[in-house]
Design a protein around this motif. Structure first.
Motif, PDB file in Angstrom:
ATOM      1  N   UNK A 159       0.838  -1.192   0.000  1.00 48.26           N
ATOM      2  CA  UNK A 159       0.000   0.000   0.000  1.00 48.26           C
ATOM      3  C   UNK A 159       0.877   1.248   0.000  1.00 48.26           C
ATOM      4  N   UNK A 160       0.818   2.000  -1.078  1.00 47.77           N
ATOM      5  CA  UNK A 160       1.501   3.288  -1.164  1.00 47.77           C
ATOM      6  C   UNK A 160       0.501   4.368  -0.778  1.00 47.77           C
ATOM      7  N   UNK A 161       0.828   5.090   0.293  1.00 47.92           N
ATOM      8  CA  UNK A 161      -0.135   6.042   0.853  1.00 47.92           C
ATOM      9  C   UNK A 161       0.512   7.412   0.981  1.00 47.92           C
ATOM     10  N   UNK A 162      -0.121   8.397   0.383  1.00 50.01           N
ATOM     11  CA  UNK A 162       0.294   9.776   0.552  1.00 50.01           C
ATOM     12  C   UNK A 162      -0.774  10.538   1.302  1.00 50.01           C
ATOM     13  N   UNK A 163      -0.381  11.248   2.367  1.00 50.39           N
ATOM     14  CA  UNK A 163      -1.342  11.964   3.209  1.00 50.39           C
ATOM     15  C   UNK A 163      -1.001  13.450   3.210  1.00 50.39           C
ATOM     16  N   UNK A 164      -1.918  14.235   2.694  1.00 48.27           N
ATOM     17  CA  UNK A 164      -1.772  15.693   2.712  1.00 48.27           C
ATOM     18  C   UNK A 164      -2.580  16.247   3.877  1.00 48.27           C
ATOM     19  N   UNK A 165      -1.901  16.967   4.763  1.00 49.28           N
ATOM     20  CA  UNK A 165      -2.551  17.537   5.944  1.00 49.28           C
ATOM     21  C   UNK A 165      -2.685  19.051   5.742  1.00 49.28           C
ATOM     22  N   UNK A 166      -3.860  19.556   5.956  1.00 46.95           N
ATOM     23  CA  UNK A 166      -4.142  20.980   5.755  1.00 46.95           C
ATOM     24  C   UNK A 166      -4.512  21.618   7.086  1.00 46.95           C
ATOM     25  N   UNK A 167      -3.655  22.494   7.632  1.00 49.12           N
ATOM     26  CA  UNK A 167      -4.016  23.190   8.889  1.00 49.12           C
ATOM     27  C   UNK A 167      -5.332  23.951   8.762  1.00 49.12           C
ATOM     28  N   UNK A 168      -5.572  24.492   7.582  1.00 45.19           N
ATOM     29  CA  UNK A 168      -6.868  25.080   7.250  1.00 45.19           C
ATOM     30  C   UNK A 168      -7.349  24.403   5.975  1.00 45.19           C
ATOM     31  N   UNK A 169      -8.498  23.763   6.036  1.00 43.72           N
ATOM     32  CA  UNK A 169      -8.975  22.959   4.908  1.00 43.72           C
ATOM     33  C   UNK A 169      -9.086  23.806   3.645  1.00 43.72           C
ATOM     34  N   UNK A 170      -8.644  23.270   2.505  1.00 35.12           N
ATOM     35  CA  UNK A 170      -8.810  23.999   1.240  1.00 35.12           C
ATOM     36  C   UNK A 170     -10.265  23.955   0.795  1.00 35.12           C
ATOM     37  N   UNK A 171     -10.657  24.924  -0.013  1.00 38.75           N
ATOM     38  CA  UNK A 171     -12.023  24.945  -0.505  1.00 38.75           C
ATOM     39  C   UNK A 171     -12.216  23.977  -1.665  1.00 38.75           C
ATOM     40  N   UNK A 172     -11.124  23.612  -2.332  1.00 37.20           N
ATOM     41  CA  UNK A 172     -11.208  22.744  -3.506  1.00 37.20           C
ATOM     42  C   UNK A 172     -10.771  21.330  -3.157  1.00 37.20           C
TER      43      UNK A 172
END
Length: 311
Positions: free
Chosen positions: A252-265
């Motif tokens: 399983x190749x997993x990339x996790x993007x964490x947003x301190x403030x959620x993006x609108x898109x």
């Protein structure tokens, strides 16, 4: 099914009134329906027997049935009938015809209830159709379209209140080998088991979907870096354990993007996580990579890159 076709399947009154009713709560819909009953009853009292207005009571009944919880339609059937009876009783008629209000009330009540029942069945049918059109038939998680719609709603709400969110892009390593060596039936079972395991590890507010083929995405609202690391490290461990127990030759190749403030898109979030997943793919596969968006890219050790042994 195209949007125009789905709109044609809706009752005409929902298509015409959609712009006016959009964004209104059930309580507001009920208040509008109640006001309509009062207005129709008042006009009915003015015209009395000269003109029958009973069919117009279907407007508030239909509104309550379609936009409010199920009991509302039946309640408005009784309310509309009661208003009509009050008007009818005060209508002058021959002495021998005083049984007519009871008969007419019964007929109208049955007519209103039958109409409510038909609308209720249509509403439930469209709701089921909508759910099916957004669900992956194989894994029973959201398909790409369903994930897009649900994810956009979650991110818009999080962005409005400037709350964090995390999105993971998950690709099954060596899945083609499963199909080639074990057959597509085994491949389908692998996808079902993977999706089921993901769903078991998630909260009710999280969103999981199969974006296509052997690619999945998970969106977690109200989740910062620490929460994302804890949650997705656990998911990764459970996925690996499940694959080993069932002897699936996958990783399983997993990339996790964490947003301190959620993006609108949602597209921006998916693209960020997809980019991280691709880094994992090119760095040996079967790993987990985190990155907080909006900050300088950390080193692999800081990002939490955990190269797991191949299965």
């Amino acid at each position: 099914m195209s949007r125009s076709i789905r709109r044609q399947q809706q009752p005409w009154f929902t298509r015409r009134l959609q712009p006016f009713l959009a964004g209104r709560t059930s309580r507001e819909i009920l208040e509008i329906s109640l006001a309509l009953v009062a207005v129709i009853g008042y006009i009915d009292q003015l015209v009395q027997a000269e003109l029958s207005l009973s069919v117009f009571y279907l407007f508030p009944i239909a509104l309550a049935t379609w936009y409010a919880p199920p009991p509302a339609g039946s309640v408005f059937c009784l309310l509309s009938t009661a208003v009509w009876v009050a008007v009818d009783i005060n209508t002058p008629r021959p002495a021998a015809a005083y049984w007519l209000p009871a008969w007419n009330a019964a007929v109208r009540l049955v007519f209103f209830l039958v109409t409510t029942r038909i609308l209720g069945l249509l509403k439930n049918s469209l709701r089921r159709e909508k759910a099916l059109s957004r669900t992956d038939s194989l894994t029973q998680v959201l398909n790409a379209r369903g994930f897009e719609e649900a994810g956009e709603q979650v991110l818009q709400l999080a962005a409005r209140y400037r709350h964090p969110a995390a999105l993971a892009y998950i690709d099954l390593d060596n899945f083609k080998q499963v199909n080639d060596t074990c057959g597509h039936a085994t491949g389908d079972r692998v996808l079902q088991d993977v999706a089921s395991m993901m769903a078991r590890c998630l909260r009710a507010t999280d969103v999981v979907g199969r974006l296509g083929g052997d690619e999945f995405a998970i969106l977690m609202p109200e989740t910062g870096r620490e929460g994302a690391q804890t949650a997705f490290t656990k998911i990764q461990a459970e996925l690996i354990r499940e694959a080993r127990e069932k002897k699936y030759p996958i990783g399983f190749s997993i990339g996790v993007a964490v947003f301190p403030i959620a993006p609108k898109s949602l597209d921006d979030a998916i693209n960020a996580a997809d980019r991280l997943m691709y880094k994992v793919k090119t760095s040996g596969k079967n790993s987990l990579l985190f990155e907080v968006q909006g900050l300088p890219p950390p080193s692999p050790a800081q990002a939490g890159l955990d190269i797991s042994a191949g299965i």
